[in-house]
Design an enzyme around this catalytic site. Structure first.
Site, PDB file in Angstrom:
ATOM      1  N   SER A 138       9.744 -19.286  83.654  1.00  0.00           N
ATOM      2  CA  SER A 138      11.886 -19.630  82.974  1.00  0.00           C
ATOM      3  C   SER A 138      12.243 -18.058  83.739  1.00  0.00           C
ATOM      4  CB  SER A 138      11.864 -19.972  82.030  1.00  0.00           C
ATOM      5  OG  SER A 138      13.126 -19.675  81.108  1.00  0.00           O
ATOM      6  N   TYR A 152       9.586 -18.231  73.217  1.00  0.00           N
ATOM      7  CA  TYR A 152       9.719 -18.968  74.937  1.00  0.00           C
ATOM      8  C   TYR A 152       9.832 -18.146  75.378  1.00  0.00           C
ATOM      9  CZ  TYR A 152      11.232 -21.728  78.463  1.00  0.00           C
ATOM     10  OH  TYR A 152      11.520 -23.007  79.154  1.00  0.00           O
TER      11      TYR A 152
END
Length: 243
Positions: A138, A152
């Site tokens: 990501s 995250y």
């Protein structure tokens, strides 16, 4: 012989788009999912519609026995595994890091880090020359996602490190390892994190002026798995609209 690729988290979002695109590109697909039988079945029907072979395997990628079952079933049904898309992951409600519960912290580590490690390890044990792994990271790994999900982002930074280290370790065996780092993509993950309209809200701060689509990420994954990327390994390919 057709490539045989495992796609984890294949029932929806980026995983589903990737499975469909790879099937169109001639891959036989093992679609790993956790709970949603209907969604996985829908993607499987689309794979079969291309004329390719496909199976679904329900597995929690944070459980080593279930990961072994996933790889054993794939090899036993479709043949030697030539590709892995390490995609199964999750987030938790968006908010300050100080508010994240221990339960959510553990689940992020179990699925996003341990799950990727277990799947990559099984792949590395079984793959031979010409095979490839793509980890779904990501843009958060380098942006940090303050006020949203720092934990995250940290798990995705681990994905980037896994990619670089494993690429170097497996290169002498002719196995490539790369990653894609999506930005804000229109998928269900935003609903699950408590902000279903996040993709629309974020458009103004994305240089290209819009959120991305799952198939745009799938295209990058398919390229990294394919022969045109034969000299590419240890790369984290950003698909983030300029973020």
């Amino acid at each position: 012989m057709a490539p045989v690729t495992i796609v984890t988290g294949g029932g929806r979002g980026i995983g589903a788009a990737t499975a469909r695109r790879l099937a169109h590109a001639g891959h036989d697909i093992a679609l790993c999912y956790r709970r949603d039988h209907h969604a996985a079945g829908t993607v499987l029907a689309d794979i079969h519609a291309t004329g390719r072979r496909g199976i679904t395997v329900a597995a929690d990628t944070s459980d080593p026995d279930q990961v072994t079952h996933l790889f054993d079933t794939t090899a036993g049904t479709l043949g030697p595994i030539t590709g892995l898309v390490n995609n199964a992951g999750l987030t938790s409600p968006i908010g300050p890091f100080t508010d994240v519960t221990l339960t959510d912290l553990r689940r992020i580590v179990d699925v996003n880090i341990l799950g990727y490690l277990l799947c990559a390890q099984q792949a590395a044990r079984r793959m031979t020359t010409g095979a490839a792994i793509v980890n779904v990271s990501s843009a958060a790994a380098t942006l940090g996602s303050p006020g949203e999900y720092v934990h995250y982002a940290a798990s995705k930074a681990a994905t980037d490190t896994l990619t670089v280290g494993l690429a170097k370790e497996l290169a002498p065996r002719g196995i490539r390892v790369n990653a894609v780092a999506p930005g804000i993509i229109r998928t269900e993950i935003h609903t699950l994190s408590g902000m279903p309209d996040r993709a629309e809200q974020a458009a103004a701060r994305i240089p290209l002026g819009r959120a991305g689509e799952a198939d745009e990420v799938a295209a990058a994954i398919a390229w990294l798995l394919g022969p045109d990327a034969s000299y590419t390994t240890g790369t984290v390919l950003r698909v983030a609209g300029g973020l």
